[in-house]
Design a protein around this motif. Structure first.
Motif, PDB file in Angstrom:
ATOM      1  N   LYS A   1       0.834  -1.217   0.000  1.00  0.00           N
ATOM      2  CA  LYS A   1       0.000   0.000   0.000  1.00  0.00           C
ATOM      3  C   LYS A   1       0.865   1.261   0.000  1.00  0.00           C
ATOM      4  O   LYS A   1       0.671   2.132  -0.843  1.00  0.00           O
ATOM      5  CB  LYS A   1      -0.979  -0.032   1.163  1.00  0.00           C
TER       6      LYS A   1
ATOM      7  N   LEU B   1       4.894  -0.994  -6.245  1.00  0.00           N
ATOM      8  CA  LEU B   1       5.980  -1.034  -7.221  1.00  0.00           C
ATOM      9  C   LEU B   1       5.444  -1.138  -8.646  1.00  0.00           C
ATOM     10  O   LEU B   1       4.689  -2.045  -8.968  1.00  0.00           O
ATOM     11  CB  LEU B   1       6.857  -2.240  -6.902  1.00  0.00           C
ATOM     12  N   ILE B   2       5.863  -0.211  -9.491  1.00  0.00           N
ATOM     13  CA  ILE B   2       5.477  -0.239 -10.912  1.00  0.00           C
ATOM     14  C   ILE B   2       6.584  -0.832 -11.765  1.00  0.00           C
ATOM     15  O   ILE B   2       6.333  -1.594 -12.682  1.00  0.00           O
ATOM     16  CB  ILE B   2       5.155   1.188 -11.418  1.00  0.00           C
TER      17      ILE B   2
ATOM     18  N   TYR C   1       9.392  -1.151 -18.692  1.00  0.00           N
ATOM     19  CA  TYR C   1       7.948  -1.366 -18.636  1.00  0.00           C
ATOM     20  C   TYR C   1       7.203  -0.029 -18.616  1.00  0.00           C
ATOM     21  O   TYR C   1       6.299   0.196 -19.412  1.00  0.00           O
ATOM     22  CB  TYR C   1       7.576  -2.183 -17.397  1.00  0.00           C
TER      23      TYR C   1
ATOM     24  N   GLY D   1      -9.861   2.232  -4.499  1.00  0.00           N
ATOM     25  CA  GLY D   1      -9.542   0.808  -4.355  1.00  0.00           C
ATOM     26  C   GLY D   1      -9.304   0.119  -5.689  1.00  0.00           C
ATOM     27  O   GLY D   1      -8.700  -0.951  -5.735  1.00  0.00           O
TER      28      GLY D   1
ATOM     29  N   PRO E   1      -4.755  -0.514  -6.992  1.00  0.00           N
ATOM     30  CA  PRO E   1      -3.829  -1.026  -5.960  1.00  0.00           C
ATOM     31  C   PRO E   1      -2.381  -0.648  -6.249  1.00  0.00           C
ATOM     32  O   PRO E   1      -1.570  -0.630  -5.326  1.00  0.00           O
ATOM     33  CB  PRO E   1      -4.037  -2.544  -6.019  1.00  0.00           C
TER      34      PRO E   1
ATOM     35  N   HIS F   1      -1.491   3.056  -4.435  1.00  0.00           N
ATOM     36  CA  HIS F   1      -1.857   3.133  -3.012  1.00  0.00           C
ATOM     37  C   HIS F   1      -3.221   2.533  -2.679  1.00  0.00           C
ATOM     38  O   HIS F   1      -3.488   2.242  -1.512  1.00  0.00           O
ATOM     39  CB  HIS F   1      -1.754   4.561  -2.465  1.00  0.00           C
ATOM     40  N   GLY F   2      -4.100   2.378  -3.675  1.00  0.00           N
ATOM     41  CA  GLY F   2      -5.345   1.651  -3.443  1.00  0.00           C
ATOM     42  C   GLY F   2      -6.306   2.327  -2.480  1.00  0.00           C
ATOM     43  O   GLY F   2      -6.342   3.556  -2.368  1.00  0.00           O
ATOM     44  N   ALA F   3      -7.107   1.493  -1.797  1.00  0.00           N
ATOM     45  CA  ALA F   3      -8.133   1.986  -0.883  1.00  0.00           C
ATOM     46  C   ALA F   3      -7.486   2.592   0.367  1.00  0.00           C
ATOM     47  O   ALA F   3      -6.330   2.317   0.681  1.00  0.00           O
ATOM     48  CB  ALA F   3      -9.068   0.834  -0.498  1.00  0.00           C
TER      49      ALA F   3
ATOM     50  N   ALA G   1      -6.448  -2.718 -10.927  1.00  0.00           N
ATOM     51  CA  ALA G   1      -6.339  -4.154 -10.677  1.00  0.00           C
ATOM     52  C   ALA G   1      -6.895  -4.951 -11.853  1.00  0.00           C
ATOM     53  O   ALA G   1      -7.616  -4.430 -12.694  1.00  0.00           O
ATOM     54  CB  ALA G   1      -7.093  -4.516  -9.412  1.00  0.00           C
ATOM     55  N   GLY G   2      -6.573  -6.250 -11.868  1.00  0.00           N
ATOM     56  CA  GLY G   2      -7.096  -7.105 -12.910  1.00  0.00           C
ATOM     57  C   GLY G   2      -6.162  -8.269 -13.114  1.00  0.00           C
ATOM     58  O   GLY G   2      -6.498  -9.201 -13.783  1.00  0.00           O
TER      59      GLY G   2
ATOM     60  N   ARG H   1       8.417 -11.042 -19.288  1.00  0.00           N
ATOM     61  CA  ARG H   1       9.450 -10.003 -19.245  1.00  0.00           C
ATOM     62  C   ARG H   1      10.634 -10.587 -18.493  1.00  0.00           C
ATOM     63  O   ARG H   1      10.497 -11.018 -17.355  1.00  0.00           O
ATOM     64  CB  ARG H   1       8.932  -8.759 -18.511  1.00  0.00           C
TER      65      ARG H   1
ATOM     66  N   GLY I   1     -10.935 -11.661 -12.094  1.00  0.00           N
ATOM     67  CA  GLY I   1     -10.190 -10.407 -12.079  1.00  0.00           C
ATOM     68  C   GLY I   1     -10.142  -9.760 -10.710  1.00  0.00           C
ATOM     69  O   GLY I   1      -9.279  -8.922 -10.441  1.00  0.00           O
TER      70      GLY I   1
ATOM     71  N   GLY J   1      -7.415  -4.240  -3.702  1.00  0.00           N
ATOM     72  CA  GLY J   1      -7.898  -3.239  -2.762  1.00  0.00           C
ATOM     73  C   GLY J   1      -6.758  -2.291  -2.462  1.00  0.00           C
ATOM     74  O   GLY J   1      -6.931  -1.237  -1.962  1.00  0.00           O
TER      75      GLY J   1
END
Lengths: 269, 269
Positions: A63, A67-68, A80, A187, A190, A193-195, A268-269, B158, B187, B269
């Motif tokens: 949260k 990390l991207i 990426y 939310g 994610p 930082h998400g919810a 998300a997904g 990747r 999902g 979340g």
């Protein structure tokens, strides 16, 4: 410059074009509002020898540390988040820390770069604030032209090796009727930082006085509004600073990295 | 034993109680159906010196490698997923690989353990299959008492350092009218492979013949049904095996680690 500013703000320039202008010194200001629809990211650069523990720390605390992207050691190219970009030059302002002490602020970190450095890009609250705006939710600090209020809490991060410390949160006051919607809307992201991590009484997470944030400006909370707290990207920087790592380079506050990813790519997904 | 089996299946035993029975050799079979509602996990153990690259690989490929927990080097205790559990003994069956070659199958890896080993727990398709069941979606392989069909695709992962290779997917046939619902339901669980990576023509992701899966049993696809593909936890094992890492230990197929986390803890979340 003013025409360029308007173009960049209005979304007329691609992320790559904006990064080129930043690289060439044509834009040195905070990045808020640039490249609407595209995700901006926090930057943390550390030596390879401690990158593993920092990566584990990020994983254990998703949260505050969503990390991207992580670069290959020595490579400034976030393959990426923005293939071909150069993390040494493509942010408007950096901060350089030695053993936890701020040593310099600069617009180019090429002279600090070396084959042993690893760059981390972390999701940023701009993404969920954009989503809140689109959902018709109020953002007091933006309306007031202020920085968001940030607080050191008593919520412990899960430690990883040399990295440990409390979670830092940002707070946005909302009418109580908007809280549920704000939880749903943020939310969805994610990786930004998400919810919220807490809603309501600040004392429950160790915040003594909302009027005295550790970072940012004091909030203005209206009648019938409740404080809503999100995990904050200041956390990993504070934790790395406290660990007195030999060398750490970050973006300067508000001077983020503009990625090629859509805000939606952090959903998300 | 039959009474214990029924109890474990019915959810009468806690995850910790089931792990104790597994540790004591009272349960040596696959874990499917045990501790309903609790998340089960894939295990991958590698030496610390390559753990960083493996962790980066997982981060870069979150759909096939949804990381739930990483232990501290030398510790078999997954402090997030099941505090106090022992990953050396608490799975019913393990596989030990040396330089990519299967060396042993055993019920206890204590003798292989050492201060330099790191264990990774990755989300498992059981979590989203449970959600599909609850949503009234059909699961053909379960109804037929078969293993799910798994395929090596042409979708590249990747790469990260020594780790690279194609994504492995699992396939579940669904009536076309159920596809949208299946995407939404699965999902919700990004830390258990999340939404499908492909729907429809297998050739588009490099699968030549659905009747010849690389792992598991051949599928039975009914008229009006479409193949739906999810990223599969076999991917990280295949990639680590191909990298011929000095030592790698995994769960044996179907013999998963039962965590204290609810399936819901793997939702977004």
């Amino acid at each position: 410059v003013s025409a360029v500013t308007d173009l960049m703000r209005a979304g007329g320039l691609s992320p790559a074009e904006i990064r080129r202008r930043i690289r060439d010194g044509e834009w040195q200001a905070p990045t808020s509002g640039l490249a609407p629809g595209y995700a901006q990211a926090n930057l943390v650069v550390v030596p390879r020898e401690i990158a593993y523990e920092f990566l584990v720390f990020c994983h254990r605390n998703p949260k505050p540390c969503p990390l991207i992207d992580v670069t290959d050691p020595g490579s400034p190219n976030p393959t990426y988040a923005a293939p071909g970009a150069d993390l040494r030059t493509d942010l408007p302002k950096y901060r350089v820390y030695r053993r936890g002490v701020l040593e310099a602020e600069c617009a180019d970190i090429s002279r600090y770069w070396g084959p042993d450095l690893v760059a981390f890009l972390l999701g940023c609250s701009f993404t969920f604030e954009t989503a809140m705006r689109h959902a018709g939710l109020p953002l007091r600090h933006q309306d007031d032209g202020q920085n968001v209020s940030m607080y050191v809490t008593r919520i412990p991060c899960r430690p990883a090796g040399m990295f440990s410390g409390p979670m830092v949160v940002s707070m946005r006051p909302l009418p109580i009727a908007d809280v549920s919607r704000a939880v749903l809307v943020t939310g969805r992201y994610p990786r930004a930082h998400g919810a919220p991590v807490h809603v309501g009484d600040p004392a429950e997470i160790g915040i003594r006085d909302l009027a005295r944030p550790e970072f940012g400006d004091p909030p203005r909370i209206g009648p019938g509004e409740v404080p809503v707290f999100w995990a904050c990207g200041v956390t990993p920087q504070a934790v790395a600073q406290a660990a007195k790592v030999e060398l750490m380079i970050t973006h300067a506050p508000g001077h983020m990295f503009i990625t090629d990813l859509l805000d939606e790519d952090l959903a998300a997904g």
